[in-house]
Design an enzyme around this catalytic site. Structure first.
Site, PDB file in Angstrom:
ATOM      1  N   LYS A  56       0.663  -1.145  -0.225  1.00 26.31           N
ATOM      2  CA  LYS A  56      -0.265  -0.057   0.002  1.00 26.31           C
ATOM      3  C   LYS A  56       0.818   1.328  -0.025  1.00 26.31           C
ATOM      4  O   LYS A  56       0.292   2.247  -0.681  1.00 26.31           O
ATOM      5  CB  LYS A  56      -0.896   0.074   1.270  1.00 26.31           C
ATOM      6  CG  LYS A  56      -2.111  -0.826   1.001  1.00 26.31           C
ATOM      7  CD  LYS A  56      -3.135  -0.787   2.056  1.00 26.31           C
ATOM      8  CE  LYS A  56      -4.439  -1.548   1.771  1.00 26.31           C
ATOM      9  NZ  LYS A  56      -5.515  -1.562   2.731  1.00 26.31           N
ATOM     10  N   LYS A  72      -5.144  -9.780  -6.630  1.00 23.65           N
ATOM     11  CA  LYS A  72      -6.497 -10.097  -5.835  1.00 23.65           C
ATOM     12  C   LYS A  72      -7.406  -9.112  -6.425  1.00 23.65           C
ATOM     13  O   LYS A  72      -7.018  -8.120  -6.899  1.00 23.65           O
ATOM     14  CB  LYS A  72      -6.310 -10.237  -4.300  1.00 23.65           C
ATOM     15  CG  LYS A  72      -6.160  -9.110  -3.612  1.00 23.65           C
ATOM     16  CD  LYS A  72      -6.232  -8.988  -2.378  1.00 23.65           C
ATOM     17  CE  LYS A  72      -5.906  -7.463  -1.593  1.00 23.65           C
ATOM     18  NZ  LYS A  72      -5.871  -7.493  -0.227  1.00 23.65           N
ATOM     19  N   LYS A  83     -10.738  -3.240  -3.752  1.00 22.89           N
ATOM     20  CA  LYS A  83     -11.772  -2.108  -3.635  1.00 22.89           C
ATOM     21  C   LYS A  83     -10.850  -1.049  -4.597  1.00 22.89           C
ATOM     22  O   LYS A  83     -11.656   0.074  -5.111  1.00 22.89           O
ATOM     23  CB  LYS A  83     -12.070  -1.666  -2.240  1.00 22.89           C
ATOM     24  CG  LYS A  83     -12.759  -2.408  -1.614  1.00 22.89           C
ATOM     25  CD  LYS A  83     -13.336  -1.723  -0.423  1.00 22.89           C
ATOM     26  CE  LYS A  83     -13.595  -2.853   0.732  1.00 22.89           C
ATOM     27  NZ  LYS A  83     -12.438  -2.895   1.740  1.00 22.89           N
TER      28      LYS A  83
HETATM   29  P1  TYM Z   1     -10.934  -5.196   3.693  1.00 21.50           P
HETATM   30  O1  TYM Z   1     -11.926  -4.283   3.580  1.00 21.50           O
HETATM   31  O2  TYM Z   1      -9.694  -5.183   2.522  1.00 21.50           O
HETATM   32  O3  TYM Z   1     -11.883  -6.534   2.968  1.00 21.50           O
HETATM   33  C1  TYM Z   1     -12.793  -7.125   3.766  1.00 21.50           C
HETATM   34  C2  TYM Z   1     -12.693  -8.655   3.783  1.00 21.50           C
HETATM   35  O4  TYM Z   1     -12.947  -8.924   2.422  1.00 21.50           O
HETATM   36  C3  TYM Z   1     -11.737 -10.082   2.284  1.00 21.50           C
HETATM   37  N1  TYM Z   1     -11.426  -9.875   0.924  1.00 21.50           N
HETATM   38  C4  TYM Z   1     -11.204 -10.990  -0.115  1.00 21.50           C
HETATM   39  N2  TYM Z   1     -11.580 -12.014   0.114  1.00 21.50           N
HETATM   40  C5  TYM Z   1     -11.366 -13.031  -1.068  1.00 21.50           C
HETATM   41  N3  TYM Z   1     -11.060 -12.600  -2.286  1.00 21.50           N
HETATM   42  C6  TYM Z   1     -10.646 -11.017  -2.575  1.00 21.50           C
HETATM   43  N4  TYM Z   1     -10.136 -10.824  -3.416  1.00 21.50           N
HETATM   44  C7  TYM Z   1     -10.833 -10.368  -1.209  1.00 21.50           C
HETATM   45  N5  TYM Z   1     -10.544  -8.958  -0.890  1.00 21.50           N
HETATM   46  C8  TYM Z   1     -10.822  -8.889   0.353  1.00 21.50           C
HETATM   47  C9  TYM Z   1     -10.948  -9.859   3.148  1.00 21.50           C
HETATM   48  O5  TYM Z   1      -9.820 -10.671   3.380  1.00 21.50           O
HETATM   49  C10 TYM Z   1     -11.781  -9.337   4.390  1.00 21.50           C
HETATM   50  O6  TYM Z   1     -11.983 -10.341   5.139  1.00 21.50           O
HETATM   51  N6  TYM Z   1      -7.892  -5.255   7.377  1.00 21.50           N
HETATM   52  C11 TYM Z   1      -9.257  -5.733   6.757  1.00 21.50           C
HETATM   53  C12 TYM Z   1     -10.152  -4.935   7.837  1.00 21.50           C
HETATM   54  C13 TYM Z   1     -10.141  -5.220   9.315  1.00 21.50           C
HETATM   55  C14 TYM Z   1     -10.509  -6.395   9.818  1.00 21.50           C
HETATM   56  C15 TYM Z   1     -10.317  -5.941  11.295  1.00 21.50           C
HETATM   57  C16 TYM Z   1     -10.600  -7.777   9.460  1.00 21.50           C
HETATM   58  C17 TYM Z   1      -9.954  -4.393  10.163  1.00 21.50           C
HETATM   59  N7  TYM Z   1     -10.187  -4.641  11.340  1.00 21.50           N
HETATM   60  C18 TYM Z   1     -10.713  -7.061  12.380  1.00 21.50           C
HETATM   61  C19 TYM Z   1     -11.161  -8.669  10.707  1.00 21.50           C
HETATM   62  C20 TYM Z   1     -10.899  -8.266  11.909  1.00 21.50           C
HETATM   63  C21 TYM Z   1      -9.200  -5.139   5.446  1.00 21.50           C
HETATM   64  O7  TYM Z   1      -8.618  -4.269   5.055  1.00 21.50           O
HETATM   65  O8  TYM Z   1     -10.382  -6.052   4.956  1.00 21.50           O
END
Ligand code: TYM
Length: 327
Positions: free
Chosen positions: A111, A194, A197
């Site tokens: 990032k 992957k 967003k």
């Molecule tokens: P974020 O917002 O990037 O993504 C949210 C969830 O979606 C999953 N994900 C995917 N799964 C499969 N294929 C993909 N291409 C894909 N892109 C995203 C992510 O694995 C996630 O489960 N750091 C985290 C947010 C967070 C969090 C937490 C998660 C903050 N605090 C505490 C769990 C527990 C994040 O950026 O997710």
């Protein structure tokens, strides 16, 4: 009941990867566990974001959670910044986090990229805040996609280190819950990356709110290869990704799916996949529109969620402070 905690950043369009890697699994197991699901807005400000967009994204994500089937009888839904304990705990835990551990985080490197001198320090502290999200609620299970595995390991390491340092079980050590199918959905335009967003190319992802025509076009344009053979094969990331999405949505076996497309062309696969995606998203979009029509109801749900989880977070924060000698 075991407790689950997970969250999504309100930083852009929620896509099929978020659904298959996370939300759908939360919905499926919601009656089994004691669930807390968060809209992690403090994480969303680690990269530049327009205030109005952020504000709207938070409500939209709440409506998406509900539209996908999360039920407030089984899940507490809340906005991270509504519970101040996250930010406070994050400062404290940050003081116990070795810099070397954060330097190793691949998501930070990806990032921050070339801009390591100019990005905000929040992107560096990101995994500490995430660890606090999880640890404040004495979480047992964290259902996420594959890309969060490293952050989860760091969370466990930090919790173990803190407990060990003070010889007390301040934190429950959480386990990741990563499903086999759908944990890593790839970009449609570059299937070695992957689905995300923040990819500037909107054709790289299918958003949960895309209309059928857009979905059809995006799938039609998805990268494939010239082999003309429909098989699950990691060496052929384009076809493999389309088949994986199909597998996740139809819940059929790989053999069955390969048999279905035996002797058929990519056009056929893309047409079937389009149908399945549209059929999955249609009811979600309908419910989403209903929730968006009632902002007062959304606000009430989020407020009740924050009120319900705050005492849990506060209890853990107090224990952290007590063992350290603060307060
Ligand atoms: P974020 O917002 O990037 O993504 C949210 C969830 O979606 C999953 N994900 C995917 N799964 C499969 N294929 C993909 N291409 C894909 N892109 C995203 C992510 O694995 C996630 O489960 N750091 C985290 C947010 C967070 C969090 C937490 C998660 C903050 N605090 C505490 C769990 C527990 C994040 O950026 O997710």
């Amino acid at each position: 009941k075991k407790r689950t905690f997970s969250g999504i950043q309100p930083s852009g369009d929620i896509h099929l990867g978020n659904y298959l890697g996370a939300i759908r699994n939360w919905v499926r197991t919601q009656t089994e566990y004691d669930n807390i699901y968060c809209i992690v807005d403090l994480h969303a400000i680690t990269l530049p974001i327009d205030p109005q967009e952020l504000h709207q994204n938070i409500r939209r994500l709440a409506a998406i959670y509900l539209a996908c089937g999360l039920d407030t009888r089984y899940c507490k839904l809340f906005v991270q910044s509504h519970v101040r304990q996250h930010a406070e705990a994050s400062w404290i835990l940050g003081c116990f986090t070795p810099m070397g551990w954060l330097n190793r985080m691949t998501q930070f490197k990806a990032k921050a990229g070339e801009n390591q001198e100019t990005v905000g320090a929040g992107i560096y502290m990101y995994p500490v805040l995430m660890a606090c999200d999880i640890l404040l609620y004495q979480t047992h299970l964290v259902p996420v996609g594959e890309d969060q595995r490293q952050h989860l390991e760091l969370t466990r390491d930090l919790a173990q280190r803190f407990n060990h340092l003070y010889q007390q079980e301040v934190f429950t050590i959480p386990e990741p819950l990563i499903r086999e199918v759908g944990a890593r959905i790839m970009s449609l335009t570059d299937p070695t990356q992957k689905m995300s967003k923040t990819n500037p190319n909107p054709n790289s992802r299918i958003n949960l709110l895309d209309d059928p025509k857009t979905i059809k076009q995006k799938i039609a344009r998805a990268t494939t290869d010239s082999l003309r053979l429909i098989r699950f094969d990691p060496e052929r990331p384009g076809i493999n990704n389309l088949l994986t999405i199909y597998e996740a949505l139809t819940e059929r076996s790989r053999q069955e799916i390969e048999a279905e497309f035996e002797g058929k062309g990519y056009g056929e696969l893309k047409a079937r996949l389009t149908e399945v995606v549209v059929a999955t998203l249609e009811p979600i979009q309908r419910r989403y529109q209903e929730y968006m029509r009632d902002p007062a109801e959304l606000e009430a749900i989020l407020r009740a969620g924050a009120d319900a989880v705050r005492p849990i977070a506060e209890a853990t924060l107090q224990r952290m402070k007590d063992v350290i000698g603060l307060g």
